[in-house]
Design a protein around this motif. Structure first.
Motif, PDB file in Angstrom:
ATOM      1  N   GLU A  80     -41.549 -23.039 -21.779  1.00  0.00           N
ATOM      2  CA  GLU A  80     -42.094 -22.113 -22.019  1.00  0.00           C
ATOM      3  C   GLU A  80     -43.399 -22.148 -22.608  1.00  0.00           C
ATOM      4  N   ILE A  81     -43.423 -22.872 -23.651  1.00  0.00           N
ATOM      5  CA  ILE A  81     -44.514 -22.918 -24.679  1.00  0.00           C
ATOM      6  C   ILE A  81     -45.603 -24.032 -23.823  1.00  0.00           C
ATOM      7  N   VAL A  82     -45.174 -24.898 -23.099  1.00  0.00           N
ATOM      8  CA  VAL A  82     -46.113 -25.670 -22.241  1.00  0.00           C
ATOM      9  C   VAL A  82     -46.728 -24.878 -21.393  1.00  0.00           C
ATOM     10  N   GLU A  83     -46.053 -23.794 -20.652  1.00  0.00           N
ATOM     11  CA  GLU A  83     -46.801 -22.908 -19.636  1.00  0.00           C
ATOM     12  C   GLU A  83     -47.758 -21.878 -20.442  1.00  0.00           C
ATOM     13  N   LEU A  84     -47.680 -21.879 -21.465  1.00  0.00           N
ATOM     14  CA  LEU A  84     -48.758 -21.018 -22.591  1.00  0.00           C
ATOM     15  C   LEU A  84     -50.050 -21.875 -22.655  1.00  0.00           C
ATOM     16  N   GLY A  85     -49.964 -23.176 -22.186  1.00  0.00           N
ATOM     17  CA  GLY A  85     -51.299 -24.069 -22.342  1.00  0.00           C
ATOM     18  C   GLY A  85     -51.499 -24.282 -23.789  1.00  0.00           C
ATOM     19  N   VAL A  86     -50.805 -24.545 -24.588  1.00  0.00           N
ATOM     20  CA  VAL A  86     -50.801 -24.929 -26.048  1.00  0.00           C
ATOM     21  C   VAL A  86     -51.722 -26.396 -26.139  1.00  0.00           C
ATOM     22  N   ASP A  87     -52.362 -26.692 -27.232  1.00  0.00           N
ATOM     23  CA  ASP A  87     -52.959 -27.984 -27.526  1.00  0.00           C
ATOM     24  C   ASP A  87     -52.087 -28.926 -28.096  1.00  0.00           C
ATOM     25  N   ILE A  88     -50.989 -28.351 -28.699  1.00  0.00           N
ATOM     26  CA  ILE A  88     -50.220 -29.378 -29.560  1.00  0.00           C
ATOM     27  C   ILE A  88     -48.848 -28.693 -29.793  1.00  0.00           C
ATOM     28  N   ILE A  89     -47.722 -29.432 -29.745  1.00  0.00           N
ATOM     29  CA  ILE A  89     -46.369 -28.998 -30.070  1.00  0.00           C
ATOM     30  C   ILE A  89     -45.613 -29.499 -31.317  1.00  0.00           C
ATOM     31  N   VAL A  90     -45.277 -28.712 -32.090  1.00  0.00           N
ATOM     32  CA  VAL A  90     -44.555 -29.195 -33.415  1.00  0.00           C
ATOM     33  C   VAL A  90     -43.210 -28.806 -33.016  1.00  0.00           C
ATOM     34  N   ALA A  91     -42.193 -29.759 -33.153  1.00  0.00           N
ATOM     35  CA  ALA A  91     -40.796 -29.913 -32.784  1.00  0.00           C
ATOM     36  C   ALA A  91     -40.134 -30.277 -33.984  1.00  0.00           C
ATOM     37  N   ASN A  92     -39.114 -29.274 -34.276  1.00  0.00           N
ATOM     38  CA  ASN A  92     -38.259 -29.356 -35.386  1.00  0.00           C
ATOM     39  C   ASN A  92     -36.932 -29.749 -34.926  1.00  0.00           C
ATOM     40  N   GLY A  93     -36.688 -31.128 -35.360  1.00  0.00           N
ATOM     41  CA  GLY A  93     -35.238 -31.463 -35.103  1.00  0.00           C
ATOM     42  C   GLY A  93     -35.291 -32.475 -33.679  1.00  0.00           C
ATOM     43  N   THR A  94     -34.163 -33.329 -33.599  1.00  0.00           N
ATOM     44  CA  THR A  94     -34.197 -34.126 -32.382  1.00  0.00           C
ATOM     45  C   THR A  94     -33.958 -32.935 -31.037  1.00  0.00           C
ATOM     46  N   PRO A  95     -33.108 -32.171 -30.893  1.00  0.00           N
ATOM     47  CA  PRO A  95     -33.174 -31.586 -29.474  1.00  0.00           C
ATOM     48  C   PRO A  95     -34.660 -30.914 -29.408  1.00  0.00           C
ATOM     49  N   ALA A  96     -35.449 -30.565 -30.256  1.00  0.00           N
ATOM     50  CA  ALA A  96     -36.704 -29.843 -29.999  1.00  0.00           C
ATOM     51  C   ALA A  96     -37.497 -31.088 -29.612  1.00  0.00           C
ATOM     52  N   LEU A  97     -37.475 -32.489 -30.037  1.00  0.00           N
ATOM     53  CA  LEU A  97     -38.304 -33.300 -29.592  1.00  0.00           C
ATOM     54  C   LEU A  97     -37.985 -34.054 -28.315  1.00  0.00           C
ATOM     55  N   VAL A  98     -36.681 -34.046 -27.997  1.00  0.00           N
ATOM     56  CA  VAL A  98     -36.393 -34.463 -26.783  1.00  0.00           C
ATOM     57  C   VAL A  98     -36.853 -33.396 -25.816  1.00  0.00           C
ATOM     58  N   ALA A  99     -36.705 -32.170 -25.845  1.00  0.00           N
ATOM     59  CA  ALA A  99     -37.028 -31.255 -24.886  1.00  0.00           C
ATOM     60  C   ALA A  99     -38.741 -31.093 -24.798  1.00  0.00           C
TER      61      ALA A  99
END
Length: 333
Positions: A90-109
């Motif tokens: 969902e956030i990739v489809e928003l056209g973000v410039d960068i992602i902050v991922a909290n925790g392993t599941p978030a980073l893997v996703a």
């Protein structure tokens, strides 16, 4: 004559400045808004999660990233790995410039969804051992960030639990394999403590709230029982449930995050995660201004905290050693 020339020059300078200021303002207004997507491991209403999100925002503001220059899109997956995957897309489809991922599941996703979007992770245990980055010094690719517990922390949790509850001899380790796939890396160092103080060690993998309650009941049924709740967004998001269940079973328990203690848990030792969120703003800033994640080394934690709830210790009939009390950053009476 000389006075008139100076006066005309001064007026001309003012006129030039009057033109320059609006031009500068228009240039700033014309700057492209940068978008940051943040995958938070907690539930949206979780007070600790809100504190962490605020620390990230505050860190960015200190580096002059505030609206309308930046837009931050928060998503909260509450320790649900499948939900993290959906939110990452969902956030990739928003056209973000960068992602902050909290925790392993978030980073893997985020890694699966991002393709070329830079990722800054926050609070991921031993990312090298998990195969998420090439090395701490040279992470490579599009990923860098801020790590948390190393495998040796397992021994520390065991030692602190035995220090506050010296009679425990049957120790259960609870974690969700889906949201904490790294959990078993702590077990070898826990096993290493046995030579000095023998005990039995049991694993309790859980996947639901009913699993959690059953695991705590089973752990408490063992003689001289104790429990270690490993760092895990799934478990952290069910703090009240876990604390209530361990209290009901009168089960001495150590946690990896101090918020459990403020909810009535016995003792916690771990990394101050809010500080990691504040520090992560510096990497977001550097990447937004042109740095490559591959060139930014993975940062290790610098702040650890020991927290003790004396009221809970008294309820469990435990005497807290003065040496342990003296080392605590937070004591609840």
């Amino acid at each position: 004559m000389q006075f008139d020339q100076k006066r005309r020059a001064f007026i001309s300078l003012l006129g030039g400045a009057a033109v320059a200021w609006p031009l500068a303002a228009r240039a700033q207004q014309g700057e492209r808004v940068r978008r940051v997507g943040v995958l938070m491991g907690r539930a949206a209403g979780d007070p600790e999660g809100q504190k962490q999100a605020a620390a990230l925002q505050r860190g960015l503001e200190e580096l002059h990233w505030s609206p309308p220059r930046i837009a931050i899109e928060f998503r909260w997956f509450a320790g649900d790995a499948a939900r993290a995957q959906a939110q990452a897309k969902e956030i990739v489809e928003l056209g973000v410039d960068i992602i902050v991922a909290n925790g392993t599941p978030a980073l893997v996703a985020a890694r699966q969804a991002a393709e070329t979007i830079p990722i800054v992770f926050v609070a991921v245990a031993d990312p090298v051992a998990q195969g998420l980055v090439r090395s701490l010094a040279q992470p490579g690719g599009i990923i860098t960030g801020f790590g948390v517990e190393e495998p040796s922390m397992g021994a520390k949790w065991m030692e602190v639990l035995k220090e506050i509850a010296p009679r425990v001899a049957s120790i259960t380790v609870m974690f969700n394999p889906d949201t904490a796939p790294f959990a078993r890396m702590f077990l070898p160092s826990m096993e290493g403590v046995r030579s000095a103080d023998p005990f039995e060690l049991f694993e309790a993998p859980v996947a639901s709230e009913s699993d959690v309650e059953r695991a705590i009941t089973a752990a408490a049924a063992r003689p001289a029982a104790g429990l270690i709740v490993l760092p895990d967004n799934f478990l952290n998001s069910r703090r009240e449930l876990i604390v209530a269940a361990t209290a009901k079973q009168r089960l001495p328990t150590i946690y990896s995050v101090s918020e459990f203690i403020r909810s009535g848990g016995l003792i916690a030792y771990g990394i101050e995660r809010t500080d990691l969120f504040r520090r992560s703003a510096s990497y977001v800033d550097r990447i937004l201004t042109g740095a490559k994640p591959a060139d930014l080394p993975v940062q290790q934690p610098i702040k650890f905290e020991l927290a003790i709830n004396l009221k809970t210790a008294k309820t469990l009939g435990l005497d807290v050693p003065p040496t342990l009390l003296a080392r605590a950053e937070e004591v609840i009476e």
